[in-house]
Structure formats: structure tokens, C-alpha cells
Design an enzyme around this catalytic site. Sequence first.
Site, short mmCIF file in Angstrom:
data_model
loop_
_atom_site.label_atom_id
_atom_site.label_comp_id
_atom_site.label_asym_id
_atom_site.label_seq_id
_atom_site.Cartn_x
_atom_site.Cartn_y
_atom_site.Cartn_z
N LYS A 12 0.85 -1.20 0.00
CA LYS A 12 0.00 0.00 0.00
C LYS A 12 0.88 1.24 0.00
O LYS A 12 2.05 1.20 0.41
CB LYS A 12 -0.95 0.03 1.21
CG LYS A 12 -0.27 0.08 2.59
CD LYS A 12 0.15 1.47 3.05
CE LYS A 12 0.85 1.44 4.41
NZ LYS A 12 1.78 2.53 4.66
N ASP A 138 -2.23 -1.62 10.38
CA ASP A 138 -2.43 -1.57 8.91
C ASP A 138 -3.05 -2.86 8.36
O ASP A 138 -3.39 -2.93 7.19
CB ASP A 138 -1.08 -1.38 8.19
CG ASP A 138 -0.65 0.09 8.16
OD1 ASP A 138 -1.50 0.96 8.42
OD2 ASP A 138 0.54 0.33 7.88
P1 ATP Z 1 4.74 -0.41 7.54
O1 ATP Z 1 4.38 0.38 6.34
O2 ATP Z 1 3.58 -1.22 8.11
O3 ATP Z 1 5.47 0.38 8.57
P2 ATP Z 1 7.11 -1.40 6.39
O4 ATP Z 1 6.85 -1.40 4.90
O5 ATP Z 1 7.85 -0.22 6.91
O6 ATP Z 1 5.73 -1.54 7.10
P3 ATP Z 1 7.53 -4.21 6.76
O7 ATP Z 1 7.95 -4.79 5.46
O8 ATP Z 1 6.12 -4.44 7.15
O9 ATP Z 1 7.89 -2.66 6.78
O10 ATP Z 1 8.52 -4.78 7.85
C1 ATP Z 1 8.85 -4.12 9.01
C2 ATP Z 1 9.59 -5.12 9.93
O11 ATP Z 1 8.65 -6.14 10.30
C3 ATP Z 1 10.74 -5.84 9.26
O12 ATP Z 1 11.94 -5.20 9.55
C4 ATP Z 1 10.69 -7.26 9.83
O13 ATP Z 1 11.64 -7.46 10.85
C5 ATP Z 1 9.32 -7.41 10.45
N1 ATP Z 1 8.46 -8.42 9.78
C6 ATP Z 1 7.69 -9.29 10.40
N2 ATP Z 1 7.01 -10.06 9.52
C7 ATP Z 1 7.38 -9.67 8.31
C8 ATP Z 1 7.01 -10.09 6.99
N3 ATP Z 1 6.15 -11.09 6.78
N4 ATP Z 1 7.57 -9.43 5.97
C9 ATP Z 1 8.42 -8.41 6.17
N5 ATP Z 1 8.82 -8.00 7.38
C10 ATP Z 1 8.30 -8.60 8.45
#
Ligand code: ATP
Length: 302
Positions: A12, A138
Site C-alpha cells: 500500500k 495496517d
Molecule cells: P509499515 O508500512 O507497516 O510500517 P514497512 O513497509 O515499513 O511496514 P515491513 O515490510 O512491514 O515494513 O517490515 C517491518 C519489519 O517487520 C521488518 O523489519 C521485519 O523485521 C518485520 N516483519 C515481520 N514479519 C514480516 C514479513 N512477513 N515481511 C516483512 N517484514 C516482516
Amino acid sequence: MNSRISLKAAAKINLYLEITANRPDGYHDLVMILQSIDLCDRVDIRKIDIDAIQVLCNNPEVPCDLTNLAYKAAALLQETFPSVGGMEIAIDKRIPMGAGLAGGSANAAAVLVGIDRLWDLGLTESQLCDFAAQLGSDIPFCVGGGTTLATGRGEILSPLPDLTDLVLVICKPRQIAIATAWAYQTFRSQGLLATSQIRDENLSSQIVAAIASGGESAPTKIGRLLYNDLERVVLPEYPEIAELKNKLLEQECLGAMMSGSGSTVFAIAADLDRAQQIAEAVRTDAIDVWVVKSLTRSVFDA
Ligand code: ATP
């Protein structure tokens, strides 16, 4: 009954993110407009004979233990429904991490949807969203996706008319991953709520109206109304992200903004040709770039 399912789990972006209050529970009241985009992980769930949840991922940086959001989603449904047995969850990761693109949340939503279908639980979307809300702010959005107004902590969802053909250039600085909690905590500790940068109180209503107006002029109107309060903490701390946003704005785009807590910055383009030109102008060894369209669903068959 099927023994496996393959789903796509879409990232998203935030077209709008306004922090409206500090909550006593440490979270924040938000007004967000979330948009699913065609940058997807693939999540394969397979029933296995042992009573365990095994997570595999092609990206070694993703934790495959019980901290993985996909694992947590599976554990929650297993605890609640005794019929749900052991499974292997294989994640083909395309969505960058620490990007503000909710990749982990999208994986968790796909696991909720996939388990519901594999074990025939018959859950409604609203029931799936209730489970999702227990896992992260989210995740309820990621169950349904599309174009959505999210309030509360992000879990109170009101669907908006679908933006079907929004063309976007998604840019992620390869070396910068930002922890969402850090961005919100810094916003709070710097007292930024007291010095709102929003000049027009009706900004969120205006972007909702622009989305609702539909038609060919909608992307132009939306591009002018993009907003993200978290830029106020992230851009000063990471000048590379500010520079990337400026570079996008120098291109012929309809608007550019950071997504969520970053580090992704996106631009809205008038059409695919223009998007490709913008992508070429900003792509470097240090910046991954995707040209994508908006999606009307977040989880769908692979
Ligand atoms: P958001 O926009 O919700 O803040 P994000 O895009 O910044 O998310 P994510 O890819 O959701 O970041 O990952 C954030 C952290 O969550 C990662 O550093 C990882 O350690 C942890 N994590 C737990 N499960 C997952 C998963 N299935 N995929 C990716 N990261 C994950």
C-alpha cells in the site's frame, strides 16, 4: 478439500497521512487514505501433517520465527479454531522492508484470508478484519484493500470509490529502512502535533472529494492534495529521502510524497509513458524504482 493456496499480497501507499491526536495508549489518532498498489509478495500456504506453523522466505532478512507477522496471523487463527491444522507458509518477497509499504501487514492479511479459505472457516471480511486488528494497525486495510479512508489507529475503515488506473512511480532508497515506531515516537517527542503544517483544515475532505470526483482529472487533483505528517520527522533526519522527493517533483509528475513512515517516496504520473520517463530519471544504484498501477484489492489469487 484443497491442501494449498497461492495468493498475492499487495503493498500500500498513503495518499494522505495526518496525525490528529496523541492517544494515552501510545498510539496516535490518524486520518489516512490508503491505496493498494501492484507491487506484490506471493504467499503460498500448504497444509502439513505435523501440528506446526513453518514460515519460509526467499529474503534472508525476513525473520521466519514467531515474530513474523504471517506466523502471528496463523497462530491467532489456530488458537481460535481447533480445526486449523499445521501449515507451511512460503513468502516470495518483492515488497521492500522498512519501506512504509506495509509488506509484513500484507503478508499477515493474506495468511488470514488463505487460512479462512483452506480450512473453510466461512469468516466474513468484517470478522477477518477483527482478527487483523489484533495483529497490527495496517492489517485490517490489507484484508480488503483498494482505496480506503482509515481513521482511529488506522483500523476504522471506510471504503472510497476505487481509483482504478492511477499510475505511480515507487522509489525506495536501497540502504534506508525506517522503523515505523521510531517515526511516530519522534513526532510525539518533538511536540509536532502542536505546530500543524496543515494550512487548510479541510485538506482531508478535499482529497476524499477529489477521489470521489473520479474521471480523468482525478489524478491531477489528488496529486496536488497529497500529504504526510511523518515527512516532518523523516525528511530532516534523512536528507537523501528529501532529495529524492525533490528530484521527483522536478520531473513532470502530478505530485510526490513519502509513503507511511518511509523510506519510500512515490510520484503520481499522468500516464505509463511519463511514469517510465520519471523512473529512468530517478533510478540509480542506490534507489530501486517500480512503475505500478493502483489495485482495487489487496489479497487475490496468484
Ligand atoms: P509499515 O508500512 O507497516 O510500517 P514497512 O513497509 O515499513 O511496514 P515491513 O515490510 O512491514 O515494513 O517490515 C517491518 C519489519 O517487520 C521488518 O523489519 C521485519 O523485521 C518485520 N516483519 C515481520 N514479519 C514480516 C514479513 N512477513 N515481511 C516483512 N517484514 C516482516
